[in-house]
Each structure stands twice: as structure tokens, then as C-alpha cells.
Motif scaffolding. Structure first.
Motif, PDB file in Angstrom:
ATOM      1  N   GLY A 132       9.043  -2.893  -9.237  1.00 51.53           N
ATOM      2  CA  GLY A 132       7.608  -2.620  -9.366  1.00 51.53           C
ATOM      3  C   GLY A 132       6.717  -3.568  -8.590  1.00 51.53           C
ATOM      4  O   GLY A 132       5.501  -3.423  -8.603  1.00 51.53           O
ATOM      5  N   ALA A 133       7.319  -4.560  -7.897  1.00 52.16           N
ATOM      6  CA  ALA A 133       6.502  -5.573  -7.220  1.00 52.16           C
ATOM      7  C   ALA A 133       5.677  -4.987  -6.075  1.00 52.16           C
ATOM      8  O   ALA A 133       4.652  -5.524  -5.689  1.00 52.16           O
ATOM      9  CB  ALA A 133       7.397  -6.687  -6.686  1.00 52.16           C
ATOM     10  N   ARG A 134       6.139  -3.844  -5.534  1.00 44.71           N
ATOM     11  CA  ARG A 134       5.437  -3.253  -4.399  1.00 44.71           C
ATOM     12  C   ARG A 134       4.335  -2.296  -4.816  1.00 44.71           C
ATOM     13  O   ARG A 134       3.561  -1.843  -3.994  1.00 44.71           O
ATOM     14  CB  ARG A 134       6.429  -2.469  -3.532  1.00 44.71           C
ATOM     15  CG  ARG A 134       7.367  -3.322  -2.745  1.00 44.71           C
ATOM     16  CD  ARG A 134       8.595  -2.501  -2.383  1.00 44.71           C
ATOM     17  NE  ARG A 134       9.741  -3.386  -2.185  1.00 44.71           N
ATOM     18  CZ  ARG A 134      10.012  -3.962  -1.025  1.00 44.71           C
ATOM     19  NH1 ARG A 134       9.275  -3.746   0.019  1.00 44.71           N
ATOM     20  NH2 ARG A 134      11.041  -4.794  -0.911  1.00 44.71           N
ATOM     21  N   HIS A 135       4.310  -1.936  -6.103  1.00 47.90           N
ATOM     22  CA  HIS A 135       3.363  -0.905  -6.530  1.00 47.90           C
ATOM     23  C   HIS A 135       2.092  -1.497  -7.099  1.00 47.90           C
ATOM     24  O   HIS A 135       2.129  -2.505  -7.789  1.00 47.90           O
ATOM     25  CB  HIS A 135       4.014  -0.005  -7.583  1.00 47.90           C
ATOM     26  CG  HIS A 135       5.236   0.683  -7.066  1.00 47.90           C
ATOM     27  ND1 HIS A 135       6.505   0.279  -7.396  1.00 47.90           N
ATOM     28  CD2 HIS A 135       5.373   1.726  -6.215  1.00 47.90           C
ATOM     29  CE1 HIS A 135       7.381   1.051  -6.776  1.00 47.90           C
ATOM     30  NE2 HIS A 135       6.727   1.932  -6.043  1.00 47.90           N
ATOM     31  N   ALA A 136       0.994  -0.829  -6.800  1.00 49.60           N
ATOM     32  CA  ALA A 136      -0.264  -1.225  -7.415  1.00 49.60           C
ATOM     33  C   ALA A 136      -0.192  -0.880  -8.904  1.00 49.60           C
ATOM     34  O   ALA A 136       0.414   0.122  -9.272  1.00 49.60           O
ATOM     35  CB  ALA A 136      -1.420  -0.476  -6.765  1.00 49.60           C
ATOM     36  N   PRO A 137      -0.789  -1.720  -9.781  1.00 42.05           N
ATOM     37  CA  PRO A 137      -0.768  -1.430 -11.221  1.00 42.05           C
ATOM     38  C   PRO A 137      -1.498  -0.115 -11.526  1.00 42.05           C
ATOM     39  O   PRO A 137      -2.365   0.304 -10.766  1.00 42.05           O
ATOM     40  CB  PRO A 137      -1.513  -2.618 -11.827  1.00 42.05           C
ATOM     41  CG  PRO A 137      -1.510  -3.674 -10.777  1.00 42.05           C
ATOM     42  CD  PRO A 137      -1.471  -2.976  -9.471  1.00 42.05           C
TER      43      PRO A 137
END
Lengths: 100, 409
Positions: A94-99
């Protein structure tokens, strides 16, 4: 300051400990830890800003407001952030995805 | 119409978000021991946080710079570092207390021991920070925190002698076998609970996260001037309930279960269920705020990229700080320290860190480079200086009083 603009600034009040912003992506890029002056000039002029181990020459300064925007180009201001990113954060899902 | 809705939502969120574990425990504890004889401190504290949070909101809206940027800029790297260490440790201690509070609320609801809930609570806090958008996280837990209004409903249902409560509130002195030292000590604790440093770190960084501009000043001010005082009323209701139920019986409040007892007595099982959800939301929301604030303070002092407005990998050091803090909180709680006692100490240490946190805010709120024409007027500055003096006195007296009273014994 770049010679042509020649703004008069109080180095301690307007430059020291200010936030640096990378002009290219708007990311925060460290603090102004120190200021290099040319005392031979009259009045003295700022020749470079020091942050961490990097020296940012005055010609790279784009704007000085409540933060200092600089043109980073080939300087490596993100060395430690990139290290942490590659060794820790990027490994977490999930580090690449915007919240959301 | 949309604007009105936004402002209302902001106010409701501010009310629900005002109360955290520090307010819950300290107000109930003080109500049980001193009745409403210390209620005036809550009012003084709420005015103080309104005053300084408004300055923060104004500085953020006009300049886009959060509080800790200013602390280093105006105090220099050395005093700034001292402030960083002090306020970071206090915020970490508060984070430990909040996560303990979340786990205790889950224990009260389920009967399963809080130490089993605690790792789950810490993980959930991290997951929400990692994945959930800033505005959503603030609204959900703020609105659920509004359920704490049951404390006020419970106070009315208990049918107290209002004349006597008013009598207590207007007589600022210790009672029974309490002395002036314990009275002052808990006064400082209440002050610290109302003006906890992380509130301004979170409020101002939140302004940057939500990209406030000059046009958001109305929202910022209504949150502060309407939301915070109403949140303060909740604090007084908690204190009042404890004063009615525990003071005459001479019972001291030592657990979170006792904090919620006035609601259970007045409103039965349904009331208890509602208050437990409220306590869960309030402590979970505050755990998010304090965990984020741990990251905000260090990243803003060092100039690192921070915030939830970028992807986690773009603010990698910020997220690492948060993860490390949550692990530290978990390890501390695993030593089986009593989270309620951690809370009691955290609010007193918070009081000690206050002057260094608030001085730079006052300076910058007067600097046209930052706030343009929206400078402090003479009235705001006079109040700001009075509070700075108050904070300094409270900060200096905290440790001696802690020693004299043996931590409020």
C-alpha cells in the motif's frame, strides 16, 4: 541572492532554519542549516545555503517567502528519505497508493 | 449551503475530538476528589486553547506553515531541539495513554483483558494512518466522539442539587482532607489536559493537510470558538457526574470503568454501551492524532517531507517515525504499567512543555511576513501574554508539586 534581484534580507530572520521546497515536485527538502556569505562584497551577499551535507548555491534559489523554494536538479537532498523508502516503507503493502 | 454544512461538520468534529483520555481521566478524578471546586481551571484552559489554536489556524491559513516549522525558525536549532525533545516525549507519553485507553474501552465492552486488545489497537491505529484519507479519519472519529454527550445527559438524569454544584464551582479552594498542594497539582493537571501541546501540532498540521487558505479562516475560527468550548462543556459534565456520584461517598477514581460509572448508574446498560463507544472513538481518534503528531513534530523540525497529502512512500521517514512510536507505545504497555496512571503523569508533563510550545506561536502571529494584515490585535496579545505567564508558572510549579504531593497522593 542572485545579483539581478538583489533583495535585502536579514539572513538570520529570513533564511536560517527555513523550510526548503523542491521546485520540481513541491516536496519538502530539508531546512536551511547554515548560510554562506561573501563578506568581501559590499553589502555582503549570500552565496550559498547549507542543508545537511549539501551546498545549494544562491543561483538555485527560486523564491523566498515563508519557505525557500530551490531548484534541486542534480543535488541529492533526498538521500536519507530514499534510503528509508527503499529499505523499509516500499516493502509494506500500500506504500504506493494514495490514502482513501 | 455547502459551506454551512462544512462549518457545522467542522464544529461537530471539534467537539467530539476535544475530549481524549487525559480529559476523561483527569476530569473524573478531580470531580471525585474536589467536586467542582477546580471547574474554573477547565474554563481557563479552554479559553487558552481557543486563543492559541486560533493563532495557529490563522498562521497556517495565511502562510501554509505548521507550528513546528515556526518553533525551530523562531527559537533557533538549539532551543528548538529542546522544545522538540520535550514536546515529542510528552506526545509519545500521551500516545501510550490513548492506546491504553482504547484497549481498556475494549476490555470494558468485551471482558477480554486489555493487554490482549492492546497490540490489535496499536495495529489498527497504524492501518488507519497508512490507508485512510486525512479528512475522513478526522470526521469519523470526531462524530463518534460526540456520543460522549451522554455524560451530560447522565448528569441531568442523576438529578443533582444544582445549587450545591454552583456553590462548589464558585468556591476555588480545597475541601475535606485535601490541601493546597494537591489542589494546585490537580489544577495544573487539568490545565495540561485542556491545553495539551499535541492539540496545536495536530490542528496546524491538519490545516496544511487540508490545504487551508485565507478563505478557510471562517472554518478554522468556528471550529475553535464554537467546537472547543462545547468540548469543554463535555469535560465539565464528566467532572460533574463524578462530583455527584463519588464525592459524597469518598470514592477515588482509579479506573476507566469508574469514569463511565455515572453514565451506567443514570442511564443503565444502553447508556453504558453508548459511553463505551464514545470513549473508544475519543481515545482512538486521539491515538491517531498523537501518533501523527509524533511524526509531524520530528519531520517539521528536520524539514522532512511529511503528511498524509502525499503517498506513504513519498514521506517515508515520517511514516517510519509513526511506526517506531507505535511499537514503543506497545512495548511500554506490555510492561503492564497502568494506562490510567500513565495518563495522570502525561497531563502534568504536558503542562511542563507548554511555554516553549506556545511562545513561538505568539511571536509569529504578530509577524506580517507570515500573517500579512491578519496580525494579532492588542487584546489578543494581552491575553496571549497573560496566558504565557500562566503557562510559565504552571510549568515551573509542576515538578515541585509532583514531589511534594507524591504524584497527587
Amino acid at each position: 541572492m542572485p545579483g539581478e534581484s538583489g533583495r535585502v534580507l536579514h539572513a538570520q530572520l529570513h533564511l536560517l532554519d527555513r523550510q526548503l521546497i523542491d521546485q520540481a515536485d513541491g516536496h519538502l527538502a530539508g531546512k536551511v542549516d547554515d548560510v554562506e556569505l561573501d563578506l568581501d562584497a559590499d553589502p555582503p551577499v549570500v552565496t550559498a545555503l547549507i542543508t545537511g551535507r549539501e551546498r545549494i548555491t544562491a543561483r538555485r534559489i527560486v523564491d523566498i517567502t515563508t519557505a525557500v523554494t530551490v531548484s534541486v536538479e542534480d543535488l541529492d537532498l533526498d538521500y536519507y528519505d530514499d534510503w528509508v523508502e527503499n529499505h523499509v516503507i516500499a516493502k509494506i503493502p500500500g506504500a504506493r497508493h494514495a490514502p482513501e | 449551503m455547502k459551506k454551512v454544512l462544512g462549518v457545522t461538520l467542522g464544529i461537530l468534529t471539534a467537539i467530539g475530538g476535544f475530549v481524549d483520555i487525559g480529559d476523561l481521566v483527569t476530569n473524573a478524578l478531580v470531580g471525585a476528589r474536589f467536586g467542582l471546586h477546580l471547574a474554573w481551571v477547565v474554563i481557563v484552559g479552554v479559553i487558552g486553547i481557543c486563543l492559541y489554536a486560533e493563532m495557529c489556524g490563522r498562521v497556517v491559513a495565511m502562510s501554509g506553515r505548521p507550528v513546528f516549522d515556526l518553533i525551530r525558525e523562531r527559537l533557533g536549532p538549539r532551543t528548538g531541539l529542546l522544545t522538540l525533545v520535550a514536546s515529542f516525549l510528552v506526545t509519545l507519553l500521551t500516545l501510550i495513554a490513548e492506546i491504553g485507553g482504547v484497549a481498556l474501552a475494549l476490555e470494558l465492552a468485551s471482558g477480554v483483558h486489555y493487554l490482549l486488545w492492546m497490540p490489535l489497537a496499536a495495529f489498527a491505529v497504524w492501518l488507519v494512518i497508512w490507508r485512510v484519507k486525512f479528512s475522513r479519519l478526522e470526521q469519523v472519529f470526531g462524530l463518534l466522539g460526540l456520543l460522549l454527550v451522554v455524560f451530560a445527559v447522565a448528569l441531568f438524569t442523576l438529578g443533582p442539587d444544582w445549587g450545591q454544584l454552583l456553590h462548589q464551582a464558585t468556591r476555588p479552594h480545597p475541601i475535606g482532607h485535601e490541601n493546597w498542594a494537591t489542589y494546585a497539582y490537580y489544577g495544573i493537571a487539568l490545565f495540561g489536559a485542556a491545553m495539551t501541546p499535541y492539540e496545536v501540532f495536530f490542528f496546524s498540521s491538519g490545516g496544511v493537510e487540508e490545504k487551508w487558505t485565507r478563505s478557510d479562516l471562517v472554518t478554522a475560527r468556528s471550529n475553535v470558538f464554537v467546537g472547543f468550548p462545547l468540548g469543554g462543556l463535555l469535560s465539565l459534565a464528566i467532572m460533574g457526574g463524578a462530583a455527584v456520584l463519588f464525592l459524597p461517598a469518598g470514592i477515588k477514581v482509579e479506573t476507566l470503568g469508574q469514569v463511565t460509572l455515572p453514565v451506567a448508574v443514570a442511564l443503565g446498560k444502553l447508556g453504558l454501551a453508548i459511553v463505551l463507544i464514545g470513549v473508544f472513538a475519543a481515545t482512538f481518534g486521539a491515538a491517531l492524532e498523537t501518533a501523527l503528531s509524533c511524526g509531524y513534530t520530528i519531520a517539521q523540525y528536520r524539514g522532512w517531507q511529511w503528511g498524509k497529502f502525499v503517498r506513504p512512500r513519498e514521506a517515508s521517514r515520517f511514516h517510519v517515525v509513526i511506526i517506531v512510536c507505535l511499537v514503543l507505545a506497545m512495548l511500554t504497555l506490555l510492561t503492564a504499567v497502568d494506562p490510567v496512571q500513565v495518563t495522570e503523569y502525561s497531563v502534568v508533563f504536558a503542562a511542563m512543555a507548554l511555554p516553549l510550545t506556545y511562545l513561538p506561536i505568539l511571536i509569529v502571529a504578530n509577524d506580517p511576513d507570515y500573517v500579512g494584515e491578519e496580525k494579532n490585535g492588542p487584546v489578543r496579545n494581552a491575553f496571549g501574554l497573560v496566558y504565557l505567564a500562566l503557562l510559565t508558572v504552571a510549568s515551573a510549579a509542576a515538578i515541585p508539586l509532583m514531589i511534594i504531593t507524591k504524584g497527587g497522593q
